[in-house]
Design an enzyme around this catalytic site. Structure first.
Site, PDB file in Angstrom:
ATOM      1  N   ASP A   8       0.865  -1.194   0.000  1.00 52.97           N
ATOM      2  CA  ASP A   8       0.000   0.000   0.000  1.00 52.97           C
ATOM      3  C   ASP A   8       0.891   1.229   0.000  1.00 52.97           C
ATOM      4  OD1 ASP A   8      -2.397   1.557   0.143  1.00 52.97           O
ATOM      5  OD2 ASP A   8      -1.991   1.896   2.259  1.00 52.97           O
ATOM      6  N   SER A   9       0.298   2.350  -0.383  1.00 49.33           N
ATOM      7  CA  SER A   9       1.043   3.609  -0.329  1.00 49.33           C
ATOM      8  C   SER A   9       1.429   3.926   1.122  1.00 49.33           C
ATOM      9  CB  SER A   9       0.196   4.740  -0.911  1.00 49.33           C
ATOM     10  OG  SER A   9      -1.023   4.828  -0.199  1.00 49.33           O
ATOM     11  N   CYS A  71      -4.266  -1.164  -2.415  1.00 49.64           N
ATOM     12  CA  CYS A  71      -4.391   0.282  -2.554  1.00 49.64           C
ATOM     13  C   CYS A  71      -5.170   0.535  -3.840  1.00 49.64           C
ATOM     14  CB  CYS A  71      -2.994   0.889  -2.651  1.00 49.64           C
ATOM     15  SG  CYS A  71      -2.984   2.658  -3.012  1.00 49.64           S
ATOM     16  N   GLU A 156      -4.982   9.828   8.461  1.00 50.95           N
ATOM     17  CA  GLU A 156      -3.573   9.617   8.826  1.00 50.95           C
ATOM     18  C   GLU A 156      -3.154  10.517   9.981  1.00 50.95           C
ATOM     19  OE1 GLU A 156      -0.753   8.940   5.788  1.00 50.95           O
ATOM     20  OE2 GLU A 156      -1.868   7.131   5.310  1.00 50.95           O
ATOM     21  N   CYS A 190     -11.387   3.121  -1.028  1.00 54.52           N
ATOM     22  CA  CYS A 190     -10.070   3.556  -0.565  1.00 54.52           C
ATOM     23  C   CYS A 190      -9.848   2.787   0.725  1.00 54.52           C
ATOM     24  CB  CYS A 190     -10.044   5.058  -0.307  1.00 54.52           C
ATOM     25  SG  CYS A 190      -8.518   5.585   0.507  1.00 54.52           S
ATOM     26  N   HIS A 192      -8.322   3.329   3.307  1.00 60.68           N
ATOM     27  CA  HIS A 192      -8.383   4.069   4.573  1.00 60.68           C
ATOM     28  C   HIS A 192      -9.811   4.238   5.101  1.00 60.68           C
ATOM     29  CE1 HIS A 192      -4.307   5.270   3.650  1.00 60.68           C
ATOM     30  NE2 HIS A 192      -4.232   6.049   4.709  1.00 60.68           N
TER      31      HIS A 192
END
Ligand code: DGL
Length: 271
Positions: A8-9, A71, A156, A190, A192
């Site tokens: 993942d990023s 991702c 984040e 996404c 996240h």
């Protein structure tokens, strides 16, 4: 050791990895987050491709037989190029899979009204990848999209419950639902976004399904390994997990409990 690589990023792929590990704890895994260069959401195709391939190549060089791009942005902007250009020579027997196709294969089953909406990063939405893939499996589905570029930084920074953050999330959710009152399924495209499902839920009518990708991708991987014993049989089954980040390993460890549900030890890798 022959392992399954999860890329993942940054941290988001941990939400997918958590479900994969719970379902298939026997395999060896290596997780790599490109935290030093995240977020990927606003980067060009070329840059996402270059960063993603650099990370995937590193995972393949560590002995991964199969790498999951956990991702959406990397799946949208880099997967096809990697599969077509890079899996040759020493990498010809290796496999790289993304999260968009397994989601597109089943998303139509969640909707009764056949009107769904996709929430993702700018990169994922602008790529149109979901529209193309979903059309393939569910041509009758009405698919709307909405980019939420502020959500990844909010998550984040763990700044979720301030009034400002809630208002940002609310605005995006109301905007996407306003596109069509028949929308009965919201896809969190996404990795996240599942972390703010409880906040999203507050602004969504009860009959609307909010669908995350963790179980969809896990079920698809399980099925893939059953159909491809030539790959599955190569992967070591000692239940060993290694976590790497291109960023600061202490930072990575500090964020992990939120995404992965438990503390882990991470190592830094310079790419
Ligand atoms: N993990 C990425 C995704 O699923 C989002 C984070 C980023 O923009 O790098 O699209």
């Amino acid at each position: 050791m022959p392992s399954i690589g999860i890329f993942d990023s940054g941290y988001g792929g941990l939400t997918i990895f958590k479900a994969i590990k719970a379902a298939m704890p026997q395999y060896n895994y290596i997780y790599l987050g490109d935290n030093a260069r995240a977020p990927y959401g606003n980067l060009s195709y070329q840059t996402v491709y270059e960063y993603t391939w650099q990370c995937v190549r590193w995972l393949l060089d560590q002995g991964c037989e199969l790498v999951i791009l956990a991702c959406n942005t990397a799946s949208a902007k880099a997967l096809r190029s990697i599969q077509q250009r890079n899996l040759t020579g020493p990498y010809a027997a290796k496999r790289v899979l993304g999260v968009i196709r397994p989601t597109a294969e089943v998303i139509g089953n969640y909707s009764q009204s056949k009107h769904i909406a996709i929430l993702g990063t700018n990169g994922t939405v602008q790529s149109g990848s979901y529209l193309i893939e979903i059309e393939h499996f569910y041509p009758e589905l009405n698919v709307y999209q909405h980019a939420c570029p502020l959500w990844v930084p909010l998550i984040e920074n763990n700044d979720l419950y301030s009034e400002e953050s809630i208002n940002i999330i609310k605005k995006d959710v109301l905007e996407v639902l306003r596109q069509d009152e028949q929308i009965d399924t919201l896809l969190l495209a996404c990795t996240h976004y599942p972390l703010i499902k409880d906040i999203i839920q507050q602004f969504v009518p009860k009959h609307v399904n909010i669908v995350g990708q963790d179980m969809l991708v896990t079920d698809s991987l399980k099925d893939y390994l059953l159909r491809h014993p030539e790959i599955a049989n190569k992967i070591a089954q000692q239940g060993q997990i290694l976590f790497y980040t291109t960023g600061d390993s202490k930072d990575f460890e500090a964020h992990t409990a939120m995404f992965f549900g438990k503390d882990i030890d991470a190592l830094h890798v310079a790419l």
